[in-house]
Design a protein around this motif. Structure first.
Motif, PDB file in Angstrom:
ATOM      1  N   ARG A 737      -1.002 -19.163 -35.594  1.00  0.00           N
ATOM      2  CA  ARG A 737      -0.208 -19.736 -34.493  1.00  0.00           C
ATOM      3  C   ARG A 737      -1.126 -20.099 -33.327  1.00  0.00           C
ATOM      4  N   ALA A 738      -2.097 -19.242 -33.020  1.00  0.00           N
ATOM      5  CA  ALA A 738      -3.017 -19.508 -31.914  1.00  0.00           C
ATOM      6  C   ALA A 738      -3.864 -20.749 -32.184  1.00  0.00           C
ATOM      7  N   THR A 739      -4.371 -20.874 -33.407  1.00  0.00           N
ATOM      8  CA  THR A 739      -5.201 -22.037 -33.714  1.00  0.00           C
ATOM      9  C   THR A 739      -4.383 -23.325 -33.676  1.00  0.00           C
ATOM     10  N   GLN A 740      -3.132 -23.263 -34.117  1.00  0.00           N
ATOM     11  CA  GLN A 740      -2.284 -24.455 -34.070  1.00  0.00           C
ATOM     12  C   GLN A 740      -1.985 -24.870 -32.633  1.00  0.00           C
ATOM     13  N   LEU A 741      -1.887 -23.894 -31.726  1.00  0.00           N
ATOM     14  CA  LEU A 741      -1.682 -24.203 -30.307  1.00  0.00           C
ATOM     15  C   LEU A 741      -2.934 -24.808 -29.679  1.00  0.00           C
ATOM     16  N   ALA A 742      -4.091 -24.314 -30.096  1.00  0.00           N
ATOM     17  CA  ALA A 742      -5.342 -24.674 -29.420  1.00  0.00           C
ATOM     18  C   ALA A 742      -5.983 -25.951 -29.947  1.00  0.00           C
ATOM     19  N   LYS A 743      -5.831 -26.207 -31.256  1.00  0.00           N
ATOM     20  CA  LYS A 743      -6.557 -27.320 -31.870  1.00  0.00           C
ATOM     21  C   LYS A 743      -6.282 -28.678 -31.223  1.00  0.00           C
ATOM     22  N   PRO A 744      -5.023 -29.031 -30.943  1.00  0.00           N
ATOM     23  CA  PRO A 744      -4.788 -30.379 -30.400  1.00  0.00           C
ATOM     24  C   PRO A 744      -5.514 -30.645 -29.090  1.00  0.00           C
ATOM     25  N   GLN A 745      -5.777 -29.582 -28.308  1.00  0.00           N
ATOM     26  CA  GLN A 745      -6.455 -29.754 -27.024  1.00  0.00           C
ATOM     27  C   GLN A 745      -7.918 -29.304 -27.085  1.00  0.00           C
ATOM     28  N   ASP A 746      -8.377 -28.930 -28.276  1.00  0.00           N
ATOM     29  CA  ASP A 746      -9.764 -28.485 -28.469  1.00  0.00           C
ATOM     30  C   ASP A 746     -10.094 -27.298 -27.563  1.00  0.00           C
ATOM     31  N   LEU A 747      -9.182 -26.344 -27.496  1.00  0.00           N
ATOM     32  CA  LEU A 747      -9.331 -25.176 -26.619  1.00  0.00           C
ATOM     33  C   LEU A 747     -10.142 -24.090 -27.327  1.00  0.00           C
ATOM     34  N   LEU A 748     -11.429 -24.130 -27.196  1.00  0.00           N
ATOM     35  CA  LEU A 748     -12.300 -23.138 -27.820  1.00  0.00           C
ATOM     36  C   LEU A 748     -12.404 -21.863 -26.990  1.00  0.00           C
ATOM     37  N   GLU A 749     -12.476 -22.037 -25.679  1.00  0.00           N
ATOM     38  CA  GLU A 749     -12.842 -20.922 -24.799  1.00  0.00           C
ATOM     39  C   GLU A 749     -11.958 -19.688 -24.920  1.00  0.00           C
ATOM     40  N   PRO A 750     -10.614 -19.807 -25.012  1.00  0.00           N
ATOM     41  CA  PRO A 750      -9.818 -18.576 -25.073  1.00  0.00           C
ATOM     42  C   PRO A 750     -10.193 -17.668 -26.241  1.00  0.00           C
ATOM     43  N   PHE A 751     -10.651 -18.248 -27.344  1.00  0.00           N
ATOM     44  CA  PHE A 751     -11.082 -17.462 -28.496  1.00  0.00           C
ATOM     45  C   PHE A 751     -12.479 -16.880 -28.263  1.00  0.00           C
ATOM     46  N   VAL A 752     -13.396 -17.744 -27.820  1.00  0.00           N
ATOM     47  CA  VAL A 752     -14.782 -17.303 -27.612  1.00  0.00           C
ATOM     48  C   VAL A 752     -14.831 -16.207 -26.557  1.00  0.00           C
ATOM     49  N   PHE A 753     -13.950 -16.286 -25.553  1.00  0.00           N
ATOM     50  CA  PHE A 753     -13.955 -15.326 -24.453  1.00  0.00           C
ATOM     51  C   PHE A 753     -13.742 -13.889 -24.943  1.00  0.00           C
ATOM     52  N   GLU A 754     -12.987 -13.733 -26.025  1.00  0.00           N
ATOM     53  CA  GLU A 754     -12.680 -12.385 -26.510  1.00  0.00           C
ATOM     54  C   GLU A 754     -13.859 -11.726 -27.212  1.00  0.00           C
TER      55      GLU A 754
END
Length: 874
Positions: A737-754
């Motif tokens: 679910r998180a990857t499906q939310l993030a992929k369209p906007q190319d949101l890498l940082e919330p994952f890398v931050f953890e």
């Protein structure tokens, strides 16, 4: 330069220690592949030195060269002078020598080509035009002049036979200045560059004197053109060559910061016909303003010398005339500036009032208002209610919000016709609401109801009033977390401001839209609005560094969230100090400081991030902003938790309000951020079950898109918490679910931050199910996340596969057999087969070609795709 007759037929000696300018010499020599090289610039730009270097270079190479320095006393004898320079003494003695005869003699020289160097020729020197018109193919000419020649050059340009080197080429570049001024401090070097604009003679005059032990007064005289040596050079070499009307025109222009040809002519009492062309011909003494077509700047040192020739009474009179001219043309800032210089403060104050007073700021911008007030004495400002309100606005924009509020409250109590005329009720209401936004107060439901009721009282044609009401409603809804409503009001405000043609107000609404879309996780839209805001600032408010810095805050966060950490860090390092000194808008502070702290954590570690949190707290204390102080406290907990410094993180968390109670939380957004931050602390502390329960409750309270970014972080943390609790299937669903939310906007940082805990969770899932448990595009996205380093750079060997598996996959894709793979890796064939088996299991493949195909689809072979939303170089 004076020459004896024989000296005019050879280049002058080069001065000792002259700067070698090999690139310019190379340009001269390359230009000779055509036929004519024109070197044109005022005195002191090194034209003679350049021609001399070119002459010596060709002579050393064995080529035939001729040198002639102009003799302004005897221009009619050009042919004879050229014959003498070429060594044709018999021809030179003939008083009736024609140009054609000497050209024939030059062509007859047994050499592939002959190059003539003509130094210091006047634009209308006799014979030069004839020489260029009749130039045989074998002859080449290099000519230096102070002004563009009267000879027609267009046909040479069209045929590619003319190379031109001008003042911009001859001016010292920054690296040359640094070479010449090695002993100067960097600040002095920058000041010298601005003062001289690289004019070689001026640089050479100033540098040895500036490097000496001189007092500040002497230093100022050098850099303003008032030093005797500077004055002497400019008077002898520049001013003496001007006609009377040009001198009068530039004397009038000397009082102007920026020159408009028509205004300068009116001040000088001259005919305006072709004034712009006359100024253009004086380049670089007079230079066009790139950002303002039709306007010019006078060279600062020339301006300083000219100003000495103006009597004080005439200066005052011309400033007064300029004020009237600019006022009649609607150029209020310039009108007030010149009225102040003329000490006509009554005219200045009346001009500001007539232009709309504080309404001028709301439409034109803070820097306009500040410049208007700069030249007015406090007594003049205090005598006018409208000017006092302007001064209060300037204080608010410069961070003195408490003093600004006190001044506003005092003005509200004024009565009388003057006060009512200068302080219309709707203006006071607007400024009151603006100060509320700066103080981050009165922005709850009651204020929203009041603003909406007032909005309904205006007609559609009242676009300005409706615009600022939509503006304040956008701020209020953003603060309480209603992003959908905030976005609607921001769009409506932008439409109103566009109808009004108010670029300053439009810029702020574009920034609002960038922030609102960013908070909602809509990075593509946010990037579009941020770029539009920055472009509008650079086109219409280029002097407002504060506004440009504000516009770059959302862009920096967009870059950061897409993994461009260094670019975001550099942008914020420049913008945040400017914003901290000026703007008081809390949402700008919160986004800027949070993003900057995260960048610093990734690039510099926990101490660097904590210093940013401390800076945010300092600004909160200085401005009296409790919401920003709370953001700084949350940021401290987040940073310490990420560094696994759990004891100090728990101590910092104890200072936060109860996350389950609304009391103590000034805005819903900070409460939601606090809940996620505390859940992370609980998870890192080993209470995965408690963290999971908190995060599930958090998601249950989500509202539309308002929690897009914090909701994404919650899903990521839930994946980790569920996996730690042994619920692997739930963990996989949360991660998907998180990857499906993030992929369209190319949101890498919330994952890398953890950090590493998240990486271990993903690797654990891959070990359990293999990559086939994820959609192919999700697997590719997760591989990019795991391969992203702390600085945002890609580390392909740290993705979903182990280093050895990545090596095996690369060799497999090259078509190598098991035996060849083993040989390349330096292992046994059995070991190679073991790694292949693990690789096939992770990919869910049964054949070699299938494994390669799946790996390529998942992004495990080759570089990761680039984002098309925001780039680090933007």
């Amino acid at each position: 330069m004076a020459h004896g007759r024989s000296d005019r037929f050879r280049p002058p000696r080069r001065a000792a220690g002259s700067l070698e300018r090999r690139q310019l010499v190379a340009r001269v020599l390359a230009g000779l592949d055509g036929q004519i090289v024109l070197v044109q610039a005022p005195a002191g730009y090194g034209k003679t030195e350049l021609l001399s270097s070119g002459f010596e270079s060709l002579r050393s190479a064995g080529e035939q060269v001729v040198w002639l320095t102009a003799d302004t006393r005897n221009g009619a004898a050009f042919a004879n002078e050229l014959a003498q320079a070429a060594g044709f003494t018999d021809l030179a003695a003939d008083p009736g020598l024609s140009l054609d005869r000497i050209l024939d003699a030059l062509v007859a020289i047994p050499a592939p080509r002959v190059t003539i160097f003509l130094d210091g020729f006047a634009r209308d020197y006799e014979g030069l035009a004839s020489l260029l018109a009749a130039l045989p193919d074998k002859l080449r000419v290099v000519v230096s002049m102070r002004a563009t020649p009267s000879a027609p050059l267009s046909r040479f340009r069209m045929r590619g036979l003319l190379a031109e080197i001008g003042a911009d080429d001859l001016a010292f570049a920054r690296n040359e200045m640094r070479h010449l001024c090695g002993s100067l401090a960097p600040g002095d070097l920058e000041t010298l560059q601005l003062a001289t604009r690289g004019w070689p003679a001026l640089v050479k005059l100033i540098v040895p004197r500036l490097a000496g032990a001189i007092d500040p007064h002497e230093r100022s005289r050098l850099l303003s053109g008032l030093h005797g040596d500077i004055r002497t050079f400019l008077r002898e070499e520049i001013l003496s060559g001007w006609t009377a009307d040009i001198r009068e025109l530039l004397l009038a222009a000397a009082i102007l910061d920026e020159i408009h040809p028509a205004f300068a002519c009116r001040l000088a009492g001259l005919d305006e016909t072709r004034a712009a062309e006359r100024l253009e011909a004086l380049y670089p003494i007079v230079a066009p303003l790139a950002e303002r077509p039709g306007w010019f700047l006078l060279h600062p040192l020339v301006r300083g010398v000219l100003a000495l020739d103006l009597p004080a009474a005439l200066v005052k009179t011309r400033h007064s005339q300029a004020a009237a001219l600019f006022a009649s043309d609607g150029q209020i800032v310039k009108a007030v500036h010149h009225a102040g210089k003329a000490e006509d403060f009554g005219f200045a104050a009346n001009t500001i009032r007539a232009a709309g007073g504080v309404d001028l700021f709301l439409r034109a911008g803070y820097t306009v208002l500040r410049r208007l007030l700069d030249g007015l004495p406090p007594s003049v400002v205090h005598a006018s209610p409208g000017l006092r309100l302007c001064a209060a606005l300037v204080m608010a924009k410069e961070g003195q919000i408490r003093a600004a509020r006190e001044a506003l409250d005092e003005l509200k109590g004024l009565t009388g016709e003057d006060a009512e005329a200068e302080l219309p009720e709707q203006v006071l209401v607007h400024i009151d609401c603006l100060f509320d936004a700066y103080e981050d107060r009165h922005l709850g439901d009651e204020q929203i109801d009041w603003l909406e009721a007032r909005l309904r009282s205006y007609r559609l044609k009242d676009t300005w009033e409706r615009g600022w009401l939509h503006n304040h409603l956008c701020i209020a809804h953003t603060r309480r977390g209603g992003l959908r409503q905030a976005r609607i009001h921001a769009v409506k405000a932008l439409d109103c401001y566009r109808e009004e043609g108010a670029a300053y107000a439009q810029t702020f609404m574009l920034i609002h839209l960038a922030l609102v879309n960013l908070l909602g996780g809509r990075l593509a839209a946010a990037a579009t609005y941020a770029r539009q805001a920055e472009d509008l600032v650079q086109r219409t408010q280029w002097t407002d560094e504060n506004l440009l810095a504000i516009a770059r805050i959302p862009m920096a966060e967009i870059l950061y969230r897409q993994g461009h950490v260094r670019a975001a860090d550099a942008m914020l390092a420049e913008a945040l100090p400017i914003v901290s000194r000026g703007e008081g808008w809390v949402d700008v502070y919160t986004r800027g400081f949070v993003t900057f702290a995260r960048c610093r954590y990734r690039l510099g570690g926990v101490e660097a991030a904590l210093r940013v949190a401390d800076d945010a707290r300092d600004v909160a204390e200085d401005r009296g902003l409790p919401r920003l102080r709370l953001v700084a406290d949350i940021l401290r907990v987040e940073t310490l938790t990420s560094a696994l410094m759990l004891s100090p993180a728990r101590e910092a968390a104890a200072a936060l309000p109860d996350p389950e109670r609304d009391e103590g939380w000034p805005a819903r957004r900070q409460q939601r951020d606090g809940q996620v931050t505390l859940a992370r602390l609980r998870l890192r502390g080993g209470d995965a079950a408690g963290a999971r329960a908190d995060l599930l409750a958090f998601l249950a309270g989500a509202r539309e898109e308002d929690d897009a970014l914090s909701g994404l972080t919650a899903q990521i943390l839930l994946a980790e918490a569920a996996f730690s609790c042994g619920d692997a299937e739930a963990a996989r669903l949360h991660l998907e679910r998180a990857t499906q939310l993030a992929k369209p906007q190319d949101l890498l940082e919330p994952f890398v931050f953890e950090g590493e805990p998240f990486r271990e969770t993903v690797r654990g899932m891959v070990r359990r199910w293999g990559l086939s448990a994820f959609e192919q595009d999700s697997a590719a996205f997760l591989n990019r996340i795991l391969a992203t380093g702390e600085d945002g750079g890609l580390r392909p060997r740290e993705g979903l596969l182990s280093v050895r598996e990545a090596d095996v996959l690369s060799l497999l894709a090259q078509g190598l057999s098991n035996k060849e793979i083993a040989r390349e890796l330096g292992v046994t064939e059995a070991t190679a087969k073991f790694h292949l088996k693990n690789l096939f299991a992770k990919l869910g493949a049964s054949r070699r070609t299938m494994a390669v195909s799946l790996a390529r689809a998942m992004g495990l072979l080759g570089g990761a795709p680039e984002t098309h939303i925001a780039h680090a170089g933007d």
